[in-house]
Design a protein around this motif. Sequence first.
Motif, mmCIF file in Angstrom:
data_model
loop_
_atom_site.group_PDB
_atom_site.id
_atom_site.type_symbol
_atom_site.label_atom_id
_atom_site.label_comp_id
_atom_site.label_asym_id
_atom_site.label_seq_id
_atom_site.Cartn_x
_atom_site.Cartn_y
_atom_site.Cartn_z
ATOM 1 N N ASN A 354 0.796 -1.352 0.080
ATOM 2 C CA ASN A 354 0.004 -0.084 -0.184
ATOM 3 C C ASN A 354 0.776 1.289 -0.155
ATOM 4 O O ASN A 354 0.575 2.194 -0.754
ATOM 5 C CB ASN A 354 -1.008 0.055 1.171
ATOM 6 N N ILE A 355 2.047 1.184 0.899
ATOM 7 C CA ILE A 355 2.852 2.370 1.023
ATOM 8 C C ILE A 355 3.453 2.500 -0.437
ATOM 9 O O ILE A 355 3.514 3.763 -0.949
ATOM 10 C CB ILE A 355 3.989 2.200 2.024
ATOM 11 N N PHE A 395 13.446 11.893 0.421
ATOM 12 C CA PHE A 395 13.003 12.030 1.787
ATOM 13 C C PHE A 395 11.568 11.389 2.375
ATOM 14 O O PHE A 395 11.497 10.857 3.314
ATOM 15 C CB PHE A 395 12.973 13.558 2.323
ATOM 16 N N VAL A 396 10.651 11.369 1.591
ATOM 17 C CA VAL A 396 9.407 10.761 1.587
ATOM 18 C C VAL A 396 9.819 9.187 1.846
ATOM 19 O O VAL A 396 9.281 8.607 3.058
ATOM 20 C CB VAL A 396 8.376 11.339 0.807
ATOM 21 N N TRP A 397 10.405 8.714 0.843
ATOM 22 C CA TRP A 397 10.660 7.259 1.055
ATOM 23 C C TRP A 397 11.549 7.096 2.537
ATOM 24 O O TRP A 397 11.369 5.880 3.156
ATOM 25 C CB TRP A 397 11.442 6.659 -0.093
ATOM 26 N N HIS A 398 12.413 7.888 2.770
ATOM 27 C CA HIS A 398 13.060 7.367 4.018
ATOM 28 C C HIS A 398 12.165 7.683 5.187
ATOM 29 O O HIS A 398 12.603 6.740 6.094
ATOM 30 C CB HIS A 398 14.237 8.710 4.101
ATOM 31 N N TYR A 399 11.399 8.492 5.300
ATOM 32 C CA TYR A 399 10.346 8.322 6.343
ATOM 33 C C TYR A 399 9.938 7.052 6.614
ATOM 34 O O TYR A 399 9.653 6.645 7.646
ATOM 35 C CB TYR A 399 9.191 9.542 6.178
ATOM 36 N N PHE A 400 9.401 6.441 5.589
ATOM 37 C CA PHE A 400 8.505 5.093 5.761
ATOM 38 C C PHE A 400 9.828 3.962 5.946
ATOM 39 O O PHE A 400 9.441 3.175 6.877
ATOM 40 C CB PHE A 400 7.971 4.808 4.409
ATOM 41 N N VAL A 401 10.889 4.108 5.443
ATOM 42 C CA VAL A 401 12.062 3.070 5.773
ATOM 43 C C VAL A 401 12.443 3.576 7.305
ATOM 44 O O VAL A 401 12.784 2.457 8.128
ATOM 45 C CB VAL A 401 13.174 3.530 5.129
ATOM 46 N N PHE A 402 12.411 4.744 7.926
ATOM 47 C CA PHE A 402 12.558 5.000 9.244
ATOM 48 C C PHE A 402 11.689 4.221 10.274
ATOM 49 O O PHE A 402 11.881 3.572 11.072
ATOM 50 C CB PHE A 402 12.725 6.308 9.538
ATOM 51 N N LYS A 406 13.865 1.871 11.502
ATOM 52 C CA LYS A 406 14.628 3.056 12.426
ATOM 53 C C LYS A 406 15.674 3.496 12.236
ATOM 54 O O LYS A 406 16.815 3.788 12.852
ATOM 55 C CB LYS A 406 14.673 2.465 13.870
ATOM 56 N N LEU A 407 16.052 3.516 10.810
ATOM 57 C CA LEU A 407 17.231 4.123 10.285
ATOM 58 C C LEU A 407 17.367 5.767 10.304
ATOM 59 O O LEU A 407 16.233 6.316 9.457
ATOM 60 C CB LEU A 407 17.515 3.577 8.865
ATOM 61 N N SER A 408 17.901 6.426 10.915
ATOM 62 C CA SER A 408 17.793 7.893 11.118
ATOM 63 C C SER A 408 18.368 8.609 9.708
ATOM 64 O O SER A 408 19.178 7.890 8.880
ATOM 65 C CB SER A 408 18.821 8.630 12.144
#
Length: 481
Positions: A354-355, A395-402, A406-408
Amino acid sequence: MAESLKEKTAKGLFWSGINNGAMQLLNLIFGIVTSRILNDTDYGMIGMLSIFSLIAASLQESGFTSALANKKEIRHEDYNAVFWFSSAISVTLYLILFFCAPLIADFYDNENLIPLARYAFLGFVISSLGISQNAYLFRNLMVKQKTIASISGLAVSGIVGIIMACLGCSYWSIATQSIVYISVLNICLWSFSPWRPTLKFSFKPLKGMVNFSAKLMITNIFNHINNNLFSIILGKYYSEKEVGQFNQANKWNYMGHSFISSMVGSVAQPMFNQVGSDQTRQQRVFRKMLRFTAFIAFPSMLGLSFIAPELITITITAKWLPSAHILQILAIGGAFIPITALYSNLIISKGKSNIFMWNTITLGILQLIAMLILSPYGLKNMLTVYVAINIGWLFVWHYFVFREIKLSLWAALKDVVPYAGIALLAIAAAYFITGHITDIYLLILTKITVTAILYGGLMWICGSETFKESLSYLLKKTGKK
């Protein structure tokens, strides 16, 4: 287990690189020869129709290839349902597009598109006949057979395309090349796959696959829209020449970043699945892959941007020089596409389709609005904003990966930015070193050599573990041979 996973990943990257490299080399050779014969208007005519063929192909396939591969138990009825469903959908779509061809021609204000569209759209009808066979090979990991099929299709269609171009068939040669490729590919898939369709079928098996496959289908459609946005807008508000120049540049850009994305993508998702639920280990493996991707992508794609004018002029002549300036901008964005692919692979491995889908849809809508607003201000401004949006969306993709591992953001930037910085530094130095060279052949050779030496040297001086491990593995493989 860690050593086993590491070795498996290295082998996967190595052989995937060889397979993708062979495919790209064939595409490059035939593309260069054909581009020298044909002109930008010929490519523009095909470019204006590509979005319709791609969307139709996504609708006919409907994500069932991956759905069949993901089923724990599979029967003849599953393949048979997909075969007849895809065939029925493709014929229906072709009839719709056949009668809509005049509307497409009116949209682009070009009556020559009517017969061309009706001919070119035959490709996705033929393609539907090989979807179940392709799914069988994919599910049973028959990689060698799929590679032979693809290479055979490229070789035969490339030769046909060149012969027709030499005979003066203009854009018809490109359309025929595509149809021949699909036909030869399907013949090979049928010869390698033991599965055969039967006339007795039911669509009931599709019910269990629709929930999964529909999301992939929607995502693929929006990916095609995103990738062909410029062909639509340029065809509507500019001319066939601009479409042709853009498509030529985009083809070179795609060959570059898809080679890297495919190499990384072939091992990323299976590797993430094997790591398990240990978040610390997941993060460590992901960061290692992120560093490797950045290590390859930035020098390759930024380097492509650096040598674009010389590369285009030497390979497909100066008549395509406007596409070189387009390629210079596109290749900068192309450096970040393999990183985006790695992020999305992690999301998919977590079962968050979905994401993946909504991210793709939102990005596509944002790009469409921006391009429509900027269409009166010229291609360069449109390209610059288009590339900026794609890079910013990381940066949007990174938010979901975080949220998943929990990768900063700071840790991710530390893995990526050094490679981008060193690549830019090596290219900047090569620019000043080669500034006095006037011979175009010597210039491109010197640019590549100096940039490669400087990048490798700076990697060594900085003590990059990724660089040293990659070099060690390549030397070991070479030594074995």
